[in-house]
Design a protein around this motif. Structure first.
Motif, PDB file in Angstrom:
ATOM      1  N   GLU A   1       0.829  -1.210   0.000  1.00  0.00           N
ATOM      2  CA  GLU A   1       0.000   0.000   0.000  1.00  0.00           C
ATOM      3  C   GLU A   1       0.864   1.261   0.000  1.00  0.00           C
ATOM      4  O   GLU A   1       0.599   2.220  -0.732  1.00  0.00           O
ATOM      5  CB  GLU A   1      -0.926  -0.001   1.218  1.00  0.00           C
ATOM      6  N   ILE A   2       1.922   1.256   0.814  1.00  0.00           N
ATOM      7  CA  ILE A   2       2.826   2.415   0.877  1.00  0.00           C
ATOM      8  C   ILE A   2       3.540   2.601  -0.465  1.00  0.00           C
ATOM      9  O   ILE A   2       3.677   3.725  -0.966  1.00  0.00           O
ATOM     10  CB  ILE A   2       3.847   2.245   2.013  1.00  0.00           C
ATOM     11  N   ALA A   3       3.995   1.481  -1.041  1.00  0.00           N
ATOM     12  CA  ALA A   3       4.700   1.562  -2.327  1.00  0.00           C
ATOM     13  C   ALA A   3       3.796   2.144  -3.415  1.00  0.00           C
ATOM     14  O   ALA A   3       4.241   2.931  -4.255  1.00  0.00           O
ATOM     15  CB  ALA A   3       5.206   0.179  -2.740  1.00  0.00           C
ATOM     16  N   VAL A   4       2.510   1.761  -3.404  1.00  0.00           N
ATOM     17  CA  VAL A   4       1.568   2.305  -4.387  1.00  0.00           C
ATOM     18  C   VAL A   4       1.415   3.812  -4.187  1.00  0.00           C
ATOM     19  O   VAL A   4       1.437   4.585  -5.146  1.00  0.00           O
ATOM     20  CB  VAL A   4       0.199   1.594  -4.270  1.00  0.00           C
ATOM     21  N   LYS A   5       1.276   4.238  -2.931  1.00  0.00           N
ATOM     22  CA  LYS A   5       1.103   5.663  -2.652  1.00  0.00           C
ATOM     23  C   LYS A   5       2.336   6.468  -3.058  1.00  0.00           C
ATOM     24  O   LYS A   5       2.227   7.627  -3.460  1.00  0.00           O
ATOM     25  CB  LYS A   5       0.801   5.868  -1.170  1.00  0.00           C
ATOM     26  N   GLU A   6       3.504   5.838  -2.943  1.00  0.00           N
ATOM     27  CA  GLU A   6       4.749   6.518  -3.320  1.00  0.00           C
ATOM     28  C   GLU A   6       5.115   6.272  -4.788  1.00  0.00           C
ATOM     29  O   GLU A   6       6.190   6.676  -5.229  1.00  0.00           O
ATOM     30  CB  GLU A   6       5.883   6.057  -2.402  1.00  0.00           C
ATOM     31  N   GLU A   7       4.209   5.572  -5.499  1.00  0.00           N
ATOM     32  CA  GLU A   7       4.396   5.284  -6.924  1.00  0.00           C
ATOM     33  C   GLU A   7       5.681   4.510  -7.198  1.00  0.00           C
ATOM     34  O   GLU A   7       6.357   4.731  -8.196  1.00  0.00           O
ATOM     35  CB  GLU A   7       4.356   6.588  -7.737  1.00  0.00           C
ATOM     36  N   ARG A   8       6.010   3.573  -6.315  1.00  0.00           N
ATOM     37  CA  ARG A   8       7.154   2.682  -6.525  1.00  0.00           C
ATOM     38  C   ARG A   8       6.606   1.365  -7.069  1.00  0.00           C
ATOM     39  O   ARG A   8       6.392   0.403  -6.331  1.00  0.00           O
ATOM     40  CB  ARG A   8       7.920   2.480  -5.218  1.00  0.00           C
ATOM     41  N   LYS A   9       6.356   1.321  -8.361  1.00  0.00           N
ATOM     42  CA  LYS A   9       5.665   0.190  -8.970  1.00  0.00           C
ATOM     43  C   LYS A   9       6.444  -1.115  -8.869  1.00  0.00           C
ATOM     44  O   LYS A   9       5.876  -2.183  -8.633  1.00  0.00           O
ATOM     45  CB  LYS A   9       5.339   0.499 -10.432  1.00  0.00           C
ATOM     46  N   GLU A  10       7.748  -1.053  -9.057  1.00  0.00           N
ATOM     47  CA  GLU A  10       8.551  -2.280  -8.990  1.00  0.00           C
ATOM     48  C   GLU A  10       8.511  -2.878  -7.586  1.00  0.00           C
ATOM     49  O   GLU A  10       8.408  -4.096  -7.425  1.00  0.00           O
ATOM     50  CB  GLU A  10       9.998  -1.989  -9.402  1.00  0.00           C
ATOM     51  N   ASP A  11       8.616  -2.023  -6.585  1.00  0.00           N
ATOM     52  CA  ASP A  11       8.563  -2.516  -5.208  1.00  0.00           C
ATOM     53  C   ASP A  11       7.194  -3.106  -4.895  1.00  0.00           C
ATOM     54  O   ASP A  11       7.085  -4.161  -4.254  1.00  0.00           O
ATOM     55  CB  ASP A  11       8.869  -1.383  -4.225  1.00  0.00           C
TER      56      ASP A  11
ATOM     57  N   ALA B   1       3.820  -8.000  -3.874  1.00  0.00           N
ATOM     58  CA  ALA B   1       2.701  -8.856  -4.277  1.00  0.00           C
ATOM     59  C   ALA B   1       3.182 -10.264  -4.633  1.00  0.00           C
ATOM     60  O   ALA B   1       2.563 -11.266  -4.267  1.00  0.00           O
ATOM     61  CB  ALA B   1       1.962  -8.221  -5.458  1.00  0.00           C
ATOM     62  N   GLU B   2       4.304 -10.345  -5.344  1.00  0.00           N
ATOM     63  CA  GLU B   2       4.861 -11.645  -5.730  1.00  0.00           C
ATOM     64  C   GLU B   2       5.321 -12.423  -4.495  1.00  0.00           C
ATOM     65  O   GLU B   2       5.083 -13.631  -4.380  1.00  0.00           O
ATOM     66  CB  GLU B   2       6.028 -11.441  -6.687  1.00  0.00           C
ATOM     67  N   LEU B   3       5.951 -11.717  -3.560  1.00  0.00           N
ATOM     68  CA  LEU B   3       6.426 -12.373  -2.340  1.00  0.00           C
ATOM     69  C   LEU B   3       5.249 -12.867  -1.510  1.00  0.00           C
ATOM     70  O   LEU B   3       5.294 -13.958  -0.919  1.00  0.00           O
ATOM     71  CB  LEU B   3       7.290 -11.408  -1.529  1.00  0.00           C
ATOM     72  N   TYR B   4       4.182 -12.074  -1.451  1.00  0.00           N
ATOM     73  CA  TYR B   4       2.967 -12.464  -0.727  1.00  0.00           C
ATOM     74  C   TYR B   4       2.417 -13.772  -1.296  1.00  0.00           C
ATOM     75  O   TYR B   4       2.047 -14.684  -0.547  1.00  0.00           O
ATOM     76  CB  TYR B   4       1.934 -11.350  -0.862  1.00  0.00           C
ATOM     77  N   GLU B   5       2.371 -13.872  -2.621  1.00  0.00           N
ATOM     78  CA  GLU B   5       1.856 -15.077  -3.265  1.00  0.00           C
ATOM     79  C   GLU B   5       2.752 -16.282  -2.976  1.00  0.00           C
ATOM     80  O   GLU B   5       2.268 -17.365  -2.626  1.00  0.00           O
ATOM     81  CB  GLU B   5       1.743 -14.858  -4.772  1.00  0.00           C
TER      82      GLU B   5
ATOM     83  N   GLU C   1      -5.585  -1.177  -7.268  1.00  0.00           N
ATOM     84  CA  GLU C   1      -4.941   0.114  -6.982  1.00  0.00           C
ATOM     85  C   GLU C   1      -4.523   0.803  -8.288  1.00  0.00           C
ATOM     86  O   GLU C   1      -4.636   2.024  -8.414  1.00  0.00           O
ATOM     87  CB  GLU C   1      -3.717  -0.090  -6.090  1.00  0.00           C
ATOM     88  N   TRP C   2      -4.053   0.021  -9.251  1.00  0.00           N
ATOM     89  CA  TRP C   2      -3.591   0.584 -10.526  1.00  0.00           C
ATOM     90  C   TRP C   2      -4.732   0.737 -11.537  1.00  0.00           C
ATOM     91  O   TRP C   2      -4.510   1.219 -12.646  1.00  0.00           O
ATOM     92  CB  TRP C   2      -2.505  -0.305 -11.127  1.00  0.00           C
ATOM     93  N   GLN C   3      -5.956   0.275 -11.123  1.00  0.00           N
ATOM     94  CA  GLN C   3      -7.106   0.318 -12.027  1.00  0.00           C
ATOM     95  C   GLN C   3      -6.784  -0.366 -13.355  1.00  0.00           C
ATOM     96  O   GLN C   3      -7.127   0.106 -14.446  1.00  0.00           O
ATOM     97  CB  GLN C   3      -7.536   1.774 -12.274  1.00  0.00           C
ATOM     98  N   ASP C   4      -6.092  -1.508 -13.242  1.00  0.00           N
ATOM     99  CA  ASP C   4      -5.655  -2.259 -14.417  1.00  0.00           C
ATOM    100  C   ASP C   4      -6.682  -3.363 -14.702  1.00  0.00           C
ATOM    101  O   ASP C   4      -6.687  -4.419 -14.068  1.00  0.00           O
ATOM    102  CB  ASP C   4      -4.273  -2.862 -14.159  1.00  0.00           C
ATOM    103  N   GLU C   5      -7.553  -3.108 -15.669  1.00  0.00           N
ATOM    104  CA  GLU C   5      -8.647  -4.018 -15.972  1.00  0.00           C
ATOM    105  C   GLU C   5      -8.149  -5.391 -16.415  1.00  0.00           C
ATOM    106  O   GLU C   5      -8.642  -6.432 -15.962  1.00  0.00           O
ATOM    107  CB  GLU C   5      -9.517  -3.399 -17.067  1.00  0.00           C
ATOM    108  N   GLU C   6      -7.137  -5.417 -17.271  1.00  0.00           N
ATOM    109  CA  GLU C   6      -6.622  -6.688 -17.791  1.00  0.00           C
ATOM    110  C   GLU C   6      -6.035  -7.550 -16.678  1.00  0.00           C
ATOM    111  O   GLU C   6      -6.298  -8.756 -16.603  1.00  0.00           O
ATOM    112  CB  GLU C   6      -5.552  -6.401 -18.854  1.00  0.00           C
ATOM    113  N   LYS C   7      -5.243  -6.930 -15.800  1.00  0.00           N
ATOM    114  CA  LYS C   7      -4.635  -7.707 -14.710  1.00  0.00           C
ATOM    115  C   LYS C   7      -5.684  -8.164 -13.702  1.00  0.00           C
ATOM    116  O   LYS C   7      -5.582  -9.262 -13.142  1.00  0.00           O
ATOM    117  CB  LYS C   7      -3.550  -6.871 -14.024  1.00  0.00           C
ATOM    118  N   CYS C   8      -6.677  -7.334 -13.441  1.00  0.00           N
ATOM    119  CA  CYS C   8      -7.760  -7.739 -12.545  1.00  0.00           C
ATOM    120  C   CYS C   8      -8.440  -9.007 -13.048  1.00  0.00           C
ATOM    121  O   CYS C   8      -8.667  -9.959 -12.294  1.00  0.00           O
ATOM    122  CB  CYS C   8      -8.797  -6.616 -12.426  1.00  0.00           C
ATOM    123  N   LEU C   9      -8.764  -9.015 -14.330  1.00  0.00           N
ATOM    124  CA  LEU C   9      -9.436 -10.173 -14.910  1.00  0.00           C
ATOM    125  C   LEU C   9      -8.548 -11.407 -14.871  1.00  0.00           C
ATOM    126  O   LEU C   9      -9.021 -12.517 -14.598  1.00  0.00           O
ATOM    127  CB  LEU C   9      -9.845  -9.861 -16.345  1.00  0.00           C
TER     128      LEU C   9
END
Length: 350
Positions: free
Chosen positions: A227-237, A242-246, A269-277
């Motif tokens: 959540e913090i990384a998204v707010k700080e726009e650190r997409k790679e982090d 997310a990968e580590l969580y999985e 969070e990224w409003q990414d329709e393709e990835k959501c699906l």
């Protein structure tokens, strides 16, 4: 409340000294002092006179209406759960309030009921929860003064959470600073002791609980970092978390659909329709699978109460999120989304 505390509190309410109680009963002041410390108990022949002096009755003096056994409390919580399912949350809440009023000093009952009612607000999607949460917060406030350290500390933890959610951050920090800091971990010490005593089943249960609790704590930490990384726009982090969580969820044999929840959160969070699906295409079928923790060597000895029922309730919460959560509005009218929901019996197909 134990008899020593009742004697002490009733004596003080009557504005009597230990010497005055002793004189009335024909015993020494030292004897009364020992009663109140819990070192000794009054002779049974003195109890009627002691009750009269303290303006109370024998039932109260002997705590007959003050404490419930662990089994009685466990059965009551099960009864509450049946009431929620059959008659609704409000009826269960009132039943709990009446029981607490009947046993006002039984901290274990108050703690068990409060924690159950709190969790149920989430699991059963109870509407208009604020007035319930105010009552629950008052319960935790009472428990924060408990003589039982474990109950007191957990109640403080819940009060901290409530203060954060109400936006009272100054109060939350004040409560956090009241939490005890200790380098001694009771569960770990007991597990080591049980192993030494060759009480292997008890030791395994403690270690398995430690693993499950530990994984849950790491999951929570990763979601917060994401959540913090998204707010700080650190997409790679954010993607890394997310990968580590999985990976963590899979390696520690948690219920399958949980592994996808961080990736779904990130896609939302990224409003990414393709990835959501793409995530939902794997997550929704997995939600229909039952979790059998006993099949993993990690949790084989943990006694669980109806994990299928808990999983079903959690699925209902997620279904409600998918149908109503504001952040998912961007995908809700997507034909593929509606098809996935319908195929997995989570959404009516139109």
């Amino acid at each position: 409340m134990k008899i020593n505390r009742i004697i002490q509190e009733k004596r003080r309410e009557m504005s009597l000294t230990q010497e005055q109680v002793a004189a009335y009963l024909g015993v020494s002041a030292t004897a009364v002092h020992k009663w109140e410390k819990g070192a000794t108990y009054p002779d049974i022949t003195l109890l009627p006179a002691l009750a009269r002096l303290l303006n109370t009755d024998l039932n109260t003096l002997l705590s007959f209406q003050e404490d419930l056994t662990d089994i009685e409390i466990d059965n009551f919580i099960k009864q509450l759960d049946r009431t929620v399912q059959e008659e609704g949350y409000e009826t269960a809440f009132q039943a709990a309030a009446e029981k607490i009023q009947e046993y006002p000093t039984c901290d274990k009952l108050l703690y068990s009921a409060a924690m159950y009612l709190d969790a149920t607000l989430f699991l059963y999607n109870v509407p208009e929860t604020d007035h319930y949460r105010v009552s629950l917060e008052n319960f935790y406030l009472r428990l924060s003064r408990s003589e039982a350290p474990e109950i007191r500390d957990r109640a403080l933890g819940m009060l901290i959470s409530y203060s954060r959610n109400w936006g009272d951050f100054a109060k939350a920090e004040e409560l956090i600073r009241k939490l005890p800091s200790s380098v001694i971990d009771q569960q770990e010490q007991l597990a080591v002791l049980y192993t030494r005593q060759e009480r292997h089943k008890e030791a395994k249960e403690l270690w398995e609980h430690r693993i499950l609790n530990g994984v849950t704590q790491v999951q929570t930490a990763l979601m917060n970092l994401l959540e913090i990384a998204v707010k700080e726009e650190r997409k790679e982090d954010a993607a890394f978390y997310a990968e580590l969580y999985e990976t963590l969820s899979r390696n520690f044999s948690l219920t399958e659909w949980i592994a996808y929840s961080a990736r779904l959160q990130l896609a939302v969070e990224w409003q990414d329709e393709e990835k959501c699906l793409a995530v939902l295409a794997r997550m929704l079928p997995a939600m229909k699978k039952k979790w059998h923790p006993e099949e993993s060597p990690l949790y084989r000895d943990i006694a669980r109460r109806d994990p299928d029922a808990f999983s079903d309730r959690l699925t209902n919460v997620i279904r409600d999120d998918l149908e109503n959560r504001e952040e998912l509005a961007f995908i809700r009218e997507n034909a593929e989304f509606r098809k996935l929901m319908a195929e997995n019996s989570l959404y009516p197909q139109t």
